[in-house]
Design an enzyme around this catalytic site. Structure first.
Site, PDB file in Angstrom:
ATOM      1  N   ASP A   6       0.962  -1.222  -0.062  1.00 54.43           N
ATOM      2  CA  ASP A   6       0.082   0.051   0.064  1.00 54.43           C
ATOM      3  C   ASP A   6       1.062   1.203   0.036  1.00 54.43           C
ATOM      4  OD1 ASP A   6      -1.885   2.051   0.595  1.00 54.43           O
ATOM      5  OD2 ASP A   6      -2.250   1.384   2.430  1.00 54.43           O
ATOM      6  N   ASN A   9       0.721   8.911   0.047  1.00 57.35           N
ATOM      7  CA  ASN A   9       1.541  10.041  -0.552  1.00 57.35           C
ATOM      8  C   ASN A   9       2.608  10.002   0.462  1.00 57.35           C
ATOM      9  OD1 ASN A   9      -0.124  10.918  -2.523  1.00 57.35           O
ATOM     10  ND2 ASN A   9      -1.558  11.380  -1.030  1.00 57.35           N
ATOM     11  N   TYR A  85     -19.295   5.799  -7.156  1.00 57.94           N
ATOM     12  CA  TYR A  85     -18.791   6.924  -6.799  1.00 57.94           C
ATOM     13  C   TYR A  85     -19.354   7.860  -8.268  1.00 57.94           C
ATOM     14  CZ  TYR A  85     -15.584  10.381  -4.975  1.00 57.94           C
ATOM     15  OH  TYR A  85     -14.935  11.610  -4.216  1.00 57.94           O
ATOM     16  N   LYS A  93      -7.524   4.776  -4.529  1.00 56.44           N
ATOM     17  CA  LYS A  93      -7.415   3.391  -4.373  1.00 56.44           C
ATOM     18  C   LYS A  93      -7.444   2.760  -3.180  1.00 56.44           C
ATOM     19  CE  LYS A  93      -4.967   3.692  -8.680  1.00 56.44           C
ATOM     20  NZ  LYS A  93      -3.567   3.933  -9.400  1.00 56.44           N
ATOM     21  N   ASP A  94      -6.875   3.834  -2.324  1.00 53.41           N
ATOM     22  CA  ASP A  94      -6.837   3.418  -0.938  1.00 53.41           C
ATOM     23  C   ASP A  94      -8.090   3.262  -0.188  1.00 53.41           C
ATOM     24  OD1 ASP A  94      -7.048   5.981  -1.356  1.00 53.41           O
ATOM     25  OD2 ASP A  94      -5.583   6.755   0.575  1.00 53.41           O
TER      26      ASP A  94
END
Length: 108
Positions: A6, A9, A85, A93-94
């Protein structure tokens, strides 16, 4: 064995699983890729299935991993939940991975 990656940022989170049991985990800042590579060399000794979820352009290098399969989570990935959405490709994506995890833990 499965390796889950994972990359957010700020940091890359690594988890090595045997079936559903977490064997080893680590967290490295995105500028500490060298340490992350050392962790991988120490912990991933046999071929693994790799799952990558990354929200950044410069992804963590996984070419040296002995992978039996490689899966990248994308907005277009077929999932067991419906993404309603308004603009699915802009949903993080997280966050998508978290929604699938919640579904998985609570499915009937």
């Amino acid at each position: 064995m499965k390796l889950l990656v994972d990359q957010g940022n700020t940091a890359v989170k690594l988890g090595l699983f045997d079936d559903k049991k977490l064997i080893s985990k680590a967290v490295f800042l995105n500028d500490e890729f060298g340490f992350a590579q050392q962790w991988l060399q120490t912990n991933v000794v046999a071929p693994v299935d790799v799952l990558l979820c990354s929200v950044v352009e410069k992804e963590f290098e996984l070419a040296a991993i002995p992978a039996t399969s490689f899966f990248r989570l994308e907005a277009s990935t077929k999932l067991p939940i419906k993404n309603k959405y308004k603009t699915p490709e802009t949903l993080g994506k997280d966050r998508l991975a978290n929604a699938v995890a919640c579904w998985s833990l609570n499915k009937k």
